[in-house]
Design a protein around this motif. Structure first.
Motif, PDB file in Angstrom:
ATOM      1  N   UNK A 156       0.666  -1.268   0.066  1.00  0.00           N
ATOM      2  CA  UNK A 156       0.123  -0.014   0.033  1.00  0.00           C
ATOM      3  C   UNK A 156       0.763   1.282   0.017  1.00  0.00           C
ATOM      4  N   UNK A 157       0.529   2.381  -0.658  1.00  0.00           N
ATOM      5  CA  UNK A 157       1.045   3.549  -0.557  1.00  0.00           C
ATOM      6  C   UNK A 157       1.163   4.173   0.660  1.00  0.00           C
ATOM      7  N   UNK A 158       2.137   5.010   0.826  1.00  0.00           N
ATOM      8  CA  UNK A 158       2.197   5.842   2.109  1.00  0.00           C
ATOM      9  C   UNK A 158       1.143   7.105   2.030  1.00  0.00           C
ATOM     10  N   UNK A 159       1.117   7.613   0.650  1.00  0.00           N
ATOM     11  CA  UNK A 159       0.497   8.801   0.362  1.00  0.00           C
ATOM     12  C   UNK A 159      -0.994   8.728   0.552  1.00  0.00           C
ATOM     13  N   UNK A 160      -1.681   9.469   1.203  1.00  0.00           N
ATOM     14  CA  UNK A 160      -3.258   9.427   1.356  1.00  0.00           C
ATOM     15  C   UNK A 160      -4.097   9.428   0.098  1.00  0.00           C
ATOM     16  N   UNK A 161      -3.574  10.117  -0.733  1.00  0.00           N
ATOM     17  CA  UNK A 161      -4.507  10.128  -2.065  1.00  0.00           C
ATOM     18  C   UNK A 161      -4.296   8.713  -2.762  1.00  0.00           C
ATOM     19  N   UNK A 162      -2.699   8.256  -2.851  1.00  0.00           N
ATOM     20  CA  UNK A 162      -2.573   6.895  -3.700  1.00  0.00           C
ATOM     21  C   UNK A 162      -3.336   5.812  -2.832  1.00  0.00           C
ATOM     22  N   UNK A 163      -3.177   5.869  -1.613  1.00  0.00           N
ATOM     23  CA  UNK A 163      -3.773   4.725  -0.687  1.00  0.00           C
ATOM     24  C   UNK A 163      -5.260   4.960  -0.841  1.00  0.00           C
ATOM     25  N   UNK A 164      -6.028   5.864  -0.977  1.00  0.00           N
ATOM     26  CA  UNK A 164      -7.430   5.903  -1.249  1.00  0.00           C
ATOM     27  C   UNK A 164      -7.474   5.456  -2.754  1.00  0.00           C
ATOM     28  N   UNK A 165      -6.884   5.737  -3.642  1.00  0.00           N
ATOM     29  CA  UNK A 165      -7.195   5.294  -5.238  1.00  0.00           C
ATOM     30  C   UNK A 165      -6.967   3.794  -5.087  1.00  0.00           C
ATOM     31  N   UNK A 166      -6.253   3.185  -4.374  1.00  0.00           N
ATOM     32  CA  UNK A 166      -5.704   1.856  -4.430  1.00  0.00           C
ATOM     33  C   UNK A 166      -7.054   0.943  -3.743  1.00  0.00           C
ATOM     34  N   UNK A 167      -7.547   1.658  -2.491  1.00  0.00           N
ATOM     35  CA  UNK A 167      -8.566   0.859  -1.865  1.00  0.00           C
ATOM     36  C   UNK A 167      -9.979   0.936  -2.616  1.00  0.00           C
ATOM     37  N   UNK A 168     -10.091   1.987  -3.319  1.00  0.00           N
ATOM     38  CA  UNK A 168     -11.016   1.861  -4.226  1.00  0.00           C
ATOM     39  C   UNK A 168     -11.066   1.032  -5.186  1.00  0.00           C
ATOM     40  N   UNK A 169      -9.909   0.881  -5.791  1.00  0.00           N
ATOM     41  CA  UNK A 169      -9.554   0.103  -6.889  1.00  0.00           C
ATOM     42  C   UNK A 169      -9.807  -1.546  -6.394  1.00  0.00           C
ATOM     43  N   UNK A 170      -9.162  -1.758  -5.173  1.00  0.00           N
ATOM     44  CA  UNK A 170      -9.425  -3.049  -4.579  1.00  0.00           C
ATOM     45  C   UNK A 170     -10.685  -3.721  -4.374  1.00  0.00           C
ATOM     46  N   UNK A 171     -11.540  -2.485  -4.015  1.00  0.00           N
ATOM     47  CA  UNK A 171     -13.040  -2.603  -3.670  1.00  0.00           C
ATOM     48  C   UNK A 171     -13.992  -2.809  -4.932  1.00  0.00           C
ATOM     49  N   UNK A 172     -13.354  -2.474  -6.176  1.00  0.00           N
ATOM     50  CA  UNK A 172     -14.203  -2.306  -7.394  1.00  0.00           C
ATOM     51  C   UNK A 172     -13.672  -3.487  -8.539  1.00  0.00           C
ATOM     52  N   UNK A 173     -12.821  -3.181  -9.323  1.00  0.00           N
ATOM     53  CA  UNK A 173     -12.733  -3.974 -10.478  1.00  0.00           C
ATOM     54  C   UNK A 173     -11.349  -4.349 -10.529  1.00  0.00           C
ATOM     55  N   UNK A 174     -10.273  -3.870  -9.789  1.00  0.00           N
ATOM     56  CA  UNK A 174      -8.963  -4.296  -9.976  1.00  0.00           C
ATOM     57  C   UNK A 174      -8.557  -5.766  -9.798  1.00  0.00           C
ATOM     58  N   UNK A 175      -9.176  -6.470  -8.691  1.00  0.00           N
ATOM     59  CA  UNK A 175      -8.925  -7.837  -8.367  1.00  0.00           C
ATOM     60  C   UNK A 175      -9.420  -8.663  -9.602  1.00  0.00           C
ATOM     61  N   UNK A 176     -10.406  -8.447 -10.172  1.00  0.00           N
ATOM     62  CA  UNK A 176     -11.097  -9.164 -11.042  1.00  0.00           C
ATOM     63  C   UNK A 176     -10.273  -9.054 -12.461  1.00  0.00           C
ATOM     64  N   UNK A 177      -9.600  -7.782 -12.727  1.00  0.00           N
ATOM     65  CA  UNK A 177      -8.926  -7.655 -13.824  1.00  0.00           C
ATOM     66  C   UNK A 177      -7.443  -8.302 -13.719  1.00  0.00           C
ATOM     67  N   UNK A 178      -7.091  -8.282 -12.427  1.00  0.00           N
ATOM     68  CA  UNK A 178      -5.545  -8.816 -12.245  1.00  0.00           C
ATOM     69  C   UNK A 178      -5.334 -10.009 -11.611  1.00  0.00           C
ATOM     70  N   UNK A 179      -6.474 -11.083 -11.654  1.00  0.00           N
ATOM     71  CA  UNK A 179      -6.486 -12.389 -11.075  1.00  0.00           C
ATOM     72  C   UNK A 179      -6.061 -12.284  -9.640  1.00  0.00           C
ATOM     73  N   UNK A 180      -6.891 -11.525  -9.067  1.00  0.00           N
ATOM     74  CA  UNK A 180      -7.143 -11.421  -7.401  1.00  0.00           C
ATOM     75  C   UNK A 180      -6.053 -10.375  -6.751  1.00  0.00           C
TER      76      UNK A 180
END
Length: 213
Positions: free
Chosen positions: A144-168
């Motif tokens: 996880x990123x240490x930057x708040x904005x980057x961390x928020x974007x990562x968490x949003x991606x994890x909660x939506x489509x990223x795991x499906x697109x990237x094999x978990x």
């Protein structure tokens, strides 16, 4: 009773093989070399993928217990195992349920895998179980990123489509904390930004050594 998981991501596995070849020239080959340097004895490697680590194990390694649950990647890992300079025993097992005895290996290796296992803390508990007391864990994982904005974007991606697109794969896992909570002491860690390909988002990686406490 076995807790065997079925893992298969046919499209992502094929994409991973292509991306991994490009990533080697971008610096991943050197990361593998540094991660594995100095290992000896029996080693367990989880999520071995297409076996790119196998050629880089030092001669002092007497046996690599390598596990890869995806059939497409495991078939390619078998080819790499046949060509490796050290003995590699390749098996079909998920990281959360390793078919090894307690305290049976000298070292463990995780290379870009704890982001995608379904239960990372259980996988870490399994590594702790099979490692001998004082055994080393060598790791290269994105975190996880240490930057708040980057961390928020990562968490949003994890909660939506990223795991499906990237094999978990999950972008926002705090793997260092999970290792420490799982009974490992971090002895050496390097933090850097790396991207596997031009299509891959830049991610913070940690590469280093932990020891089973």
């Amino acid at each position: 009773m076995s807790r065997r998981k079925t893992v298969s991501h046919p499209l992502c596995a094929r994409l991973y093989v292509k991306q991994s070849q490009a990533a080697e020239t971008r610096g991943l080959a050197d990361q593998r070399r540094r991660m594995l340097a100095g290992l000896a004895g029996e080693v367990v490697e989880i999520g071995a993928g297409n076996g790119l680590n196998f050629a880089r194990y030092p001669q002092a390694v007497t046996l690599v217990h390598a596990f890869e649950p995806d059939p497409y990647l495991r078939e390619r890992a078998a080819r790499a195992a046949d060509a490796a300079a050290v003995p590699v025993k390749l098996g079909d097992a998920a990281a959360e349920d390793l078919p090894l005895e307690d305290a049976s290996v000298d070292s463990a290796v995780t290379s870009l895998v704890l982001c995608s296992v379904s239960e990372p803390r259980r996988a870490i508990a399994e590594l702790h179980r099979v490692l001998r007391p004082g055994g080393e864990l060598r790791f290269n994982e994105h975190v996880v990123s240490k930057r708040p904005v980057g961390r928020a974007l990562q968490r949003t991606a994890d909660a939506t489509i990223w795991p499906t697109l990237s094999g978990g794969c999950h972008l926002a896992r705090d793997t260092r904390t999970a290792l420490e909570d799982g009974g490992f002491g971090i002895e050496l860690v390097e933090r850097f930004v790396f991207r596997v390909s031009a299509l891959d988002p830049p991610k913070t990686h940690i590469l280093g050594v932990a020891r089973r406490l």
